[in-house]
Motif scaffolding. Structure first.
Motif, PDB file in Angstrom:
ATOM      1  N   GLU A  94      30.416  40.090  45.324  1.00 46.12           N
ATOM      2  CA  GLU A  94      29.242  39.315  45.736  1.00 46.12           C
ATOM      3  C   GLU A  94      29.660  38.033  46.460  1.00 46.12           C
ATOM      4  N   THR A  95      30.713  37.405  45.954  1.00 47.83           N
ATOM      5  CA  THR A  95      31.168  36.156  46.555  1.00 47.83           C
ATOM      6  C   THR A  95      31.688  36.396  47.969  1.00 47.83           C
ATOM      7  N   LYS A  96      32.454  37.458  48.151  1.00 46.58           N
ATOM      8  CA  LYS A  96      32.955  37.780  49.493  1.00 46.58           C
ATOM      9  C   LYS A  96      31.814  37.978  50.486  1.00 46.58           C
ATOM     10  N   LYS A  97      30.754  38.656  50.025  1.00 42.75           N
ATOM     11  CA  LYS A  97      29.613  38.882  50.910  1.00 42.75           C
ATOM     12  C   LYS A  97      28.953  37.552  51.294  1.00 42.75           C
ATOM     13  N   MET A  98      28.771  36.672  50.294  1.00 39.46           N
ATOM     14  CA  MET A  98      28.150  35.377  50.573  1.00 39.46           C
ATOM     15  C   MET A  98      29.022  34.533  51.501  1.00 39.46           C
ATOM     16  N   VAL A  99      30.318  34.565  51.288  1.00 39.11           N
ATOM     17  CA  VAL A  99      31.231  33.816  52.154  1.00 39.11           C
ATOM     18  C   VAL A  99      31.102  34.298  53.590  1.00 39.11           C
ATOM     19  N   GLN A 100      31.054  35.607  53.766  1.00 39.64           N
ATOM     20  CA  GLN A 100      30.919  36.164  55.111  1.00 39.64           C
ATOM     21  C   GLN A 100      29.578  35.785  55.726  1.00 39.64           C
ATOM     22  N   ASP A 101      28.518  35.852  54.918  1.00 44.61           N
ATOM     23  CA  ASP A 101      27.184  35.542  55.429  1.00 44.61           C
ATOM     24  C   ASP A 101      27.073  34.091  55.887  1.00 44.61           C
ATOM     25  N   TYR A 102      27.638  33.181  55.121  1.00 36.24           N
ATOM     26  CA  TYR A 102      27.457  31.762  55.423  1.00 36.24           C
ATOM     27  C   TYR A 102      28.512  31.199  56.371  1.00 36.24           C
ATOM     28  N   PHE A 103      29.728  31.696  56.292  1.00 38.75           N
ATOM     29  CA  PHE A 103      30.800  31.113  57.099  1.00 38.75           C
ATOM     30  C   PHE A 103      31.229  31.989  58.278  1.00 38.75           C
ATOM     31  N   GLY A 104      30.984  33.290  58.185  1.00 40.25           N
ATOM     32  CA  GLY A 104      31.398  34.187  59.251  1.00 40.25           C
ATOM     33  C   GLY A 104      30.832  33.853  60.617  1.00 40.25           C
ATOM     34  N   PRO A 105      29.555  33.442  60.724  1.00 39.91           N
ATOM     35  CA  PRO A 105      28.974  33.158  62.052  1.00 39.91           C
ATOM     36  C   PRO A 105      29.463  31.863  62.695  1.00 39.91           C
ATOM     37  N   ILE A 106      30.202  31.038  61.982  1.00 37.58           N
ATOM     38  CA  ILE A 106      30.630  29.750  62.544  1.00 37.58           C
ATOM     39  C   ILE A 106      31.690  29.995  63.614  1.00 37.58           C
ATOM     40  N   PRO A 107      31.523  29.453  64.807  1.00 35.91           N
ATOM     41  CA  PRO A 107      32.489  29.709  65.891  1.00 35.91           C
ATOM     42  C   PRO A 107      33.864  29.126  65.600  1.00 35.91           C
ATOM     43  N   LYS A 108      34.879  29.832  66.043  1.00 35.45           N
ATOM     44  CA  LYS A 108      36.246  29.353  65.929  1.00 35.45           C
ATOM     45  C   LYS A 108      36.463  28.190  66.884  1.00 35.45           C
ATOM     46  N   GLY A 109      37.251  27.201  66.438  1.00 39.64           N
ATOM     47  CA  GLY A 109      37.547  26.058  67.286  1.00 39.64           C
ATOM     48  C   GLY A 109      38.762  26.297  68.156  1.00 39.64           C
ATOM     49  N   ALA A 110      38.978  25.392  69.097  1.00 35.81           N
ATOM     50  CA  ALA A 110      40.169  25.475  69.943  1.00 35.81           C
ATOM     51  C   ALA A 110      41.414  25.195  69.104  1.00 35.81           C
ATOM     52  N   PRO A 111      42.556  25.783  69.479  1.00 35.26           N
ATOM     53  CA  PRO A 111      43.798  25.489  68.752  1.00 35.26           C
ATOM     54  C   PRO A 111      44.076  23.980  68.746  1.00 35.26           C
ATOM     55  N   ILE A 112      44.570  23.494  67.623  1.00 28.33           N
ATOM     56  CA  ILE A 112      44.822  22.060  67.478  1.00 28.33           C
ATOM     57  C   ILE A 112      46.272  21.756  67.818  1.00 28.33           C
ATOM     58  N   GLU A 113      46.467  20.830  68.704  1.00 26.75           N
ATOM     59  CA  GLU A 113      47.812  20.410  69.069  1.00 26.75           C
ATOM     60  C   GLU A 113      48.234  19.245  68.173  1.00 26.75           C
ATOM     61  N   ARG A 114      49.344  19.425  67.473  1.00 21.78           N
ATOM     62  CA  ARG A 114      49.826  18.384  66.566  1.00 21.78           C
ATOM     63  C   ARG A 114      51.161  17.844  67.068  1.00 21.78           C
ATOM     64  N   LYS A 115      51.278  16.539  67.065  1.00 25.43           N
ATOM     65  CA  LYS A 115      52.513  15.907  67.504  1.00 25.43           C
ATOM     66  C   LYS A 115      53.504  15.803  66.345  1.00 25.43           C
ATOM     67  N   THR A 116      54.769  15.772  66.698  1.00 26.56           N
ATOM     68  CA  THR A 116      55.826  15.594  65.709  1.00 26.56           C
ATOM     69  C   THR A 116      56.449  14.220  65.898  1.00 26.56           C
ATOM     70  N   PHE A 117      56.624  13.510  64.793  1.00 26.04           N
ATOM     71  CA  PHE A 117      57.201  12.169  64.841  1.00 26.04           C
ATOM     72  C   PHE A 117      58.449  12.138  63.963  1.00 26.04           C
ATOM     73  N   VAL A 118      59.549  11.715  64.550  1.00 23.75           N
ATOM     74  CA  VAL A 118      60.816  11.642  63.816  1.00 23.75           C
ATOM     75  C   VAL A 118      61.252  10.189  63.756  1.00 23.75           C
ATOM     76  N   GLU A 119      61.420   9.694  62.546  1.00 26.61           N
ATOM     77  CA  GLU A 119      61.831   8.308  62.343  1.00 26.61           C
ATOM     78  C   GLU A 119      63.357   8.168  62.410  1.00 26.61           C
ATOM     79  N   ASP A 120      63.826   7.054  62.944  1.00 25.49           N
ATOM     80  CA  ASP A 120      65.246   6.732  62.884  1.00 25.49           C
ATOM     81  C   ASP A 120      65.595   6.318  61.459  1.00 25.49           C
ATOM     82  N   PRO A 121      66.807   6.626  61.008  1.00 28.78           N
ATOM     83  CA  PRO A 121      67.192   6.239  59.643  1.00 28.78           C
ATOM     84  C   PRO A 121      67.176   4.719  59.468  1.00 28.78           C
ATOM     85  N   ILE A 122      66.892   4.278  58.268  1.00 21.72           N
ATOM     86  CA  ILE A 122      67.021   2.860  57.920  1.00 21.72           C
ATOM     87  C   ILE A 122      68.462   2.631  57.487  1.00 21.72           C
ATOM     88  N   ASN A 123      69.156   1.773  58.199  1.00 22.87           N
ATOM     89  CA  ASN A 123      70.576   1.547  57.919  1.00 22.87           C
ATOM     90  C   ASN A 123      70.876   0.158  57.370  1.00 22.87           C
TER      91      ASN A 123
END
Length: 440
Positions: free
Chosen positions: A220-249
């Protein structure tokens, strides 16, 4: 012989008890990318519906900070089918409670209802995702709410800005350098279009996980999840940046003056590895060893025996990209910040050179076993853990197996990790001081 039998019995009982705590779950994806996790527990007529979005303060524009936390408030304003101001009334009038919270890595919303209101919980969260109303009235209202929160919890609270001051020194490149509350100036200058754009990017099904946990029927839960969330449109892929810190010396010396305090505070912060790394788990153990409870090393030494500190603490703030290990204390009497720092460094040096005792090591293991059991003791806690392990660790089953990581840690690991990360030349030293009063 009796003692040996008792030890064996306790070990078997402990293993059986922990085994009984295993959390069964099923997970799958909808066509729009929404990840779904279901956990059935029919022992009590309660259900939790929760959605975690992979957006936090670290995903913000450096010139528009505070957006993720702002949305934690804004998305309770109302939707196409929920009038403004009605959200909490709907929940409470149906026997439920709800809340939300934001970190630098994610935002989490949840409702807890009697299980006969499962469908209502799913509808509410689908409305938040599919039909939010983001208008100027809601934005202006929540700006006032966030401003008041900033004043109460940060600007006017004793020691309220310690984390802010530590992190602007601990991180130079990574967005962890600002806090989830963000900048009130940034929020004040943001336009309605700025907020709509943020929602369009991050509040999409393919950037979220839905958890339903408690007294449910799976089909029953799977059916409700599909009914309520299935019609929601997929969003565009999210671009995430990578940040690399220099060591603390070399030690980074910093100072901040707080008009709300009278007793100074010394804080030492170390940049440590991401929460998924094995060393991060070891650092969890080290912080517990040093300052968890009145029998911990730092508390017993500085507060109880030497009476040098009013309070002392150590904790590993685990996060997705980097963690932060913070240790510090409040001096009492004629003791100085330098005195507290010296005593703390002595205890860390012992960790780096000597193995902790077998007795202390067993106490640590017992604490983490107990924490593991308690974390899975409620449906609400289980829902949170399932979402977090999936989204931030990429391994939902850690809800059952994370304790094995702690069990695998040795005394030698503790010594080596302390030696690797907790050195005076690898830290920020923040003196958090009372504001100086000008002489008349």
């Amino acid at each position: 012989m009796k003692k040996q039998l008792h030890i064996v019995f306790v070990a078997i009982f402990s293993m059986t008890f922990l085994s009984a705590q295993e959390v069964a779950f099923e997970e799958y994806d909808l066509d729009n990318g929404l990840h779904v996790i279901l956990h059935q527990d029919n022992s009590a007529p309660v259900v939790t519906t929760a959605v975690m979005y992979h957006v936090g303060a670290k995903d913000e524009d450096p010139e528009k900070t505070g957006f993720a936390h702002f949305f934690e408030h804004l998305l309770f304003e109302g939707t196409k089918n929920i009038e403004r101001g009605e959200w909490f009334k709907i929940v409470s009038s149906n026997g439920g409670n709800n809340n939300a919270n934001t970190t630098q890595d994610r935002t989490y919303y949840y409702e807890v209802f009697p299980s006969n209101n499962l469908e209502l919980g799913l509808w509410l969260e689908s409305e938040r995702l599919m039909h939010p109303i983001i208008n100027q009235i809601g934005v202006d209202t929540q700006k006032e709410v966030v401003q008041e929160e900033r004043r109460l919890r940060y600007d006017n609270a004793p020691y309220g800005r310690w984390r802010e001051q530590m992190f602007i020194n601990l991180f130079e490149k990574h967005p962890y350098r600002w806090q989830t509350i963000g900048s009130l100036e940034h929020l004040a200058s943001a336009t309605l279009e700025d907020f709509k754009k943020f929602n369009q990017i991050y509040y999409v099904p393919n950037n979220a996980v839905l958890v339903v946990a408690g007294d449910i029927d799976m089909a029953e839960t799977k059916k409700m999840v599909q009914d309520y969330f299935g019609p929601i449109p997929k969003g565009a892929p999210i671009e995430r940046k990578t940040f690399v810190e220099d060591p603390i010396n070399a030690p980074i010396k910093a100072e901040y003056r707080d008009p709300n305090i009278q007793i100074p505070l010394i804080l030492m912060g170390y940049r440590t590895p991401a929460q998924t790394e094995h060393d991060a788990y070891v650092l969890d153990m080290i912080s517990t060893y040093l300052s968890s409870g009145k029998s911990s090393k730092l508390y017993k030494k500085l507060v109880d025996e030497k009476k040098m500190a009013l309070q002392v603490f150590a904790f590993n703030g685990s996060q997705e990209d980097y963690s932060s290990y913070i240790v510090g204390g409040l001096p009492v009497g004629d003791n100085t910040l330098e005195d507290i720092k010296k005593e703390i460094d002595e205890e860390i040096a012992k960790l780096q050179t000597d193995l902790i005792s077998e007795r202390d090591f067993q106490k640590l293991q017992n604490k983490f076993e107990n924490n593991f059991v308690n974390s899975n003791s409620s449906v609400q806690g289980i829902a949170n853990s399932l979402a977090r392990y999936y989204m931030l660790y990429d391994d939902t089953n850690l809800i059952n197996t994370e304790i094995d990581i702690y069990r695998s840690i040795t005394r030698e690991d503790i010594r080596e990790v302390a030696k690797k990360y907790l050195n005076p030349n690898q830290r920020v030293e923040l003196e958090y001081l009372p504001e100086q009063k000008e002489a008349n």
